[in-house]
Each structure stands twice: as structure tokens, then as C-alpha cells.
Design an enzyme around this catalytic site. Sequence first.
Site, short mmCIF file in Angstrom:
data_model
loop_
_atom_site.label_atom_id
_atom_site.label_comp_id
_atom_site.label_asym_id
_atom_site.label_seq_id
_atom_site.Cartn_x
_atom_site.Cartn_y
_atom_site.Cartn_z
N GLY A 57 0.82 -1.20 0.00
CA GLY A 57 0.00 0.00 0.00
C GLY A 57 0.86 1.25 0.00
CB CYS A 84 5.23 -4.22 0.32
SG CYS A 84 6.08 -2.66 -0.04
CE1 TYR A 85 1.24 1.24 5.54
CE2 TYR A 85 -0.30 -0.59 5.83
CZ TYR A 85 0.15 0.68 6.19
OH TYR A 85 -0.49 1.37 7.20
CG HIS A 174 5.20 -5.86 -4.37
ND1 HIS A 174 3.92 -5.65 -3.92
CD2 HIS A 174 5.91 -4.77 -3.99
CE1 HIS A 174 3.85 -4.48 -3.31
NE2 HIS A 174 5.06 -3.92 -3.33
CD GLU A 176 2.10 -8.50 -5.12
OE1 GLU A 176 1.76 -7.37 -4.73
OE2 GLU A 176 2.94 -9.21 -4.52
CG ASP A 232 -17.41 -9.63 -19.26
OD1 ASP A 232 -16.70 -10.65 -19.40
OD2 ASP A 232 -16.93 -8.49 -19.17
CE LYS A 374 -13.53 -10.01 -20.98
NZ LYS A 374 -14.77 -9.24 -21.09
#
Length: 518
Positions: A57, A84-85, A174, A176, A232, A374
Site C-alpha cells: 500500500g 511490503c506495507y 512483491h 505477485e 461477460d 475476465k
Amino acid sequence: MTARQQTILIIDFGSQVTQLIARRVRETGVYCEIVPFNTADEAFSSLNPAAVIFSGGPASVIDEGSPRAPQAVFDSGVPILAICYGQQTLCTQLGGKVEGGHHREFGRADVQIQKTSSLFDGIWEVGGSYPVWMSHGDRVTNLPDGFEVVGTSPNAPFAIAVDEKRKYYTTMFHPEVVHTPDGAKLLANFVHKIAGLQGDWTMAAYKDRAIEAIRKQVGDKRVICGLSGGVDSSVAALLIHEAVGDQLTCILVDHGLMRMNEAADVVKMFNQHYDINLVHVDASDLFINELEGEADPETKRKIIGRLFIDVFDAEAKKLGGADFLAQGTLYPDVIESVSFTGGPSVTIKSHHNVGGLPERMNMQLVEPLRELFKDEVRLLGAELGLPQSFIGRHPFPGPGLAIRCPGGISREKLEILRKADAIYLDEIRKAGLYDTIWQAFAVLLPVQTVGVMGDGRTYEFVCALRAVTSVDGMTADFFHFDMNVLGQAATRIINEVQGINRVVYDVTSKPPGTIEWE
């Protein structure tokens, strides 16, 4: 462990890449949900997750009033991965210390592994050095009791700090993002080896659960689904039809902003392959008359959204009324429509009705895809039997060509853009690249240039071509075309579309949280 406990809760502290954490977790076959830190206490109680991940963050833990994790998470004894944060607030809340003023670390760094840990068991070895992605200013300077350092970097002495006994794992980097090459494996270790989750979340299971939920919500009432022709809304329509059958009526509103022959193709497909009630409304004059001359992108979206609601409301009354309005809201729409840290996300996603409907519409929302990304919607479409040619269609925004035509809109400009777009996609298909590219489209720029065509001068529009590669639309990189393909498309557009005398190709990459061409 119950089915509901086969879940991971991700507490979002405002990182622009929090959604990537969820994507990596779901890739392991485990269901997860993202909640903002300020509602995490309630979400933790209701979801009863098997493990929790703290995101990064932009705030500073040092500042008064900065975000914190619920105490209930620590009291529960569930495994925690703090990034991280997340690492900084975890350490602060457990008695450690965080300081600012040290050397910042943004971008690529190398982590040196000092000791073994369950987090990178089978992935990284002691003594090795591995690339990761850092993004921090503050850093931990004292660890809470029970923690030890298992990895360091030049500017993060506590790059990886863990408490194996309590199953608390923290990283300053990170995992991710793709810039941490082994990050997905680290997250998989946390999910499977540490949290002990099985990875049995499938689209087949999701379909069955969603159908049951729709039936419970709708009962014997009627549902209207806004069918845009995209993946969608089509998947949402098929899923709802499986659940409630003839209680569903789909309405395809042709707002005059669709691609070449798109409305006719959608009507043909649904009429030929599915026994679904479908009403085709040609409202192009209504939309274009009100949009004509409007240049502001946000105003365009609001006009389109308002008119859509008006049309649905009118059609519902013609049908004798309906109790529910269905739409293909996706998980990124839901997440980004909540401003976790006071940012611009609410404005960015204003074209989605994820916050509810106007009070004058006496209908409730049915959003069966609001938990999916998606690419997961495409998997669900395959599960429901949608043709692959339709599942693989490039994403197209609800406001259609209105946001591919910056500046004032006119019928003439829309028709020019529609023809150029159709030629561009045709050349991409001929080159066998359509399924390789995630999204491609033409943009009619609000710029006219002088050109020489044959023996005469022209003063016509510039057309920009865009093509990107992506998985879920959160990040994207421009597609590296063979110049012969681009050249052929450009030549055809200039020769076949009166009103364009110059074609350019957009090579902008798309970082998380941005929108394009508006």
C-alpha cells in the site's frame, strides 16, 4: 476443513497490484476474496478463511492513523503472508519497529537467502541470490518476538522475515508481480504447503454454486439481462438461463456504438443456438442524438449509462415488469469501484452499476460473475457451452465506439471508425493473430492532417491502431506486430475508408489501474 474455509482472505491496503495477488492465488485452484482494510474485520468474521494475505500500500506505517489489520486475524491463529506495507503493519502491530529515512528501494533487487523457510521450500536454496521486485521507502528495523530473518537484500535487511511457529511470513518485495520470477511459486507454497488448502476450486463447481445462488435469489420472479454482445453479459445470460429458464428475458440495446454487424451477429447466435427470450431494441438514434458533439469522456459514459437504464426501464414495463436486472459485472469492477485509500477508482469505474441502481428502478441486481476475473469468465463460458469463437472475442467496452472516438462524436465519425476497426480486425484474423492478441481496436483521433493522395491533397483524420497482450486486462503490453501485417492494415484503411489519410500504431504499455483512450 469446510468448503467455506477453503478460502483465503486478502486484506487490501491500497496497492495498485493487489488484484495480482488474487490472480496468483486463484491460479493455484484456491478461491480468495479481496476486501479493503477498513471492512476487513467484518469480512474475516463472515468468510472464516483458512489463511490471510496482507497487501502492499502507499501509506506510511509511521503516520498517525495509517491503515492497520484487524486484531481478530492475529488472535485467530490462521497463517498470514504479509507483503511490503503488509509486512510493516504486521511487524508494528506485533511489537516491532518501522522507520523511514533509509535508502529507498524501487524496482529490481536481489534477495540473498540466509536460512531455510517453508515459504520457499523447494524453490530457493540457502546461499542463493534471486531476483525480486521491490517498491518501498520505509523499512522494518526491529522484528517482533519470534521472528527471524531468512532473506536480505542490499536495502532491505529484513527482506524475508518469518515466524515459522505461528506461520507468519513477511516479504518486503512483491511476489505477485511478474518481475519476481518465482513469486507465483512462493504464493503457491503459502497456499498449499503452509495453509494446507487443496486447490479444488473449479469452474464446474463455481457454475453449480452460482446456479443455486441465482435460484435462491430470484425465486419465481422475472429477470431482465442487458445483453451487450460481449463475453461477460453473454455468459451471465446463459448462467441465469440455466438457473431460471423462461423467467429470463435478454434485451440487446443497439446504441449505434457497436462494431460492424455486431448486433446482428449476436441476435443470430442467440436465436440459433439458445432458447432464450431475446428482445432487440434499436435505440441508436436516441443515443447518438444525445451524444453528438460531446467530447468529455466521463460525460459520454454518464449519458450512455443513463440512457441504458431508461431503455431497460421502458422495456421492463412493456414486458409487464421485472424484479431483477442482471449484468455481467466482474470482480475487478467490484474491487475498483471501492475507493480503498481515497484514490480515483470510483471515478474510473463509474460506468458500472456495481454500487446499485437508481431508486426509481424497482429492480434488484443479479450479478453472477462478480466473483470472477475476465479469464475465469471465459472458462465458465466454455463450461456453459458457448462456442470458442465467441468465448475468444476481444473485450469491448460497454460504451463501445464512444470512447474509441476521442473528442466530439458524430454519425460520420462513428461510421469512419467502424469501417477502419473492421478492416483492422480482418487483417489480424487473416494473419492468424486474433487469438494471440488479447485486445485490438482502432481509434479515430480528434486530429486532421494534410495528406497527398494521388494527384490531390486531402485533409482527413488520423487513425490509431492498438493491440495488446494480457491475461486479465489488469496489465497489458503492446503487441509486437510483424510490420507487414500493420502495413497491410494501414494500406487497406487508407484506401477503403474515406475520411482517413494517416494511420499510426500505439506502443504504450498499460500498468495496473489505468484506462485507455478516453
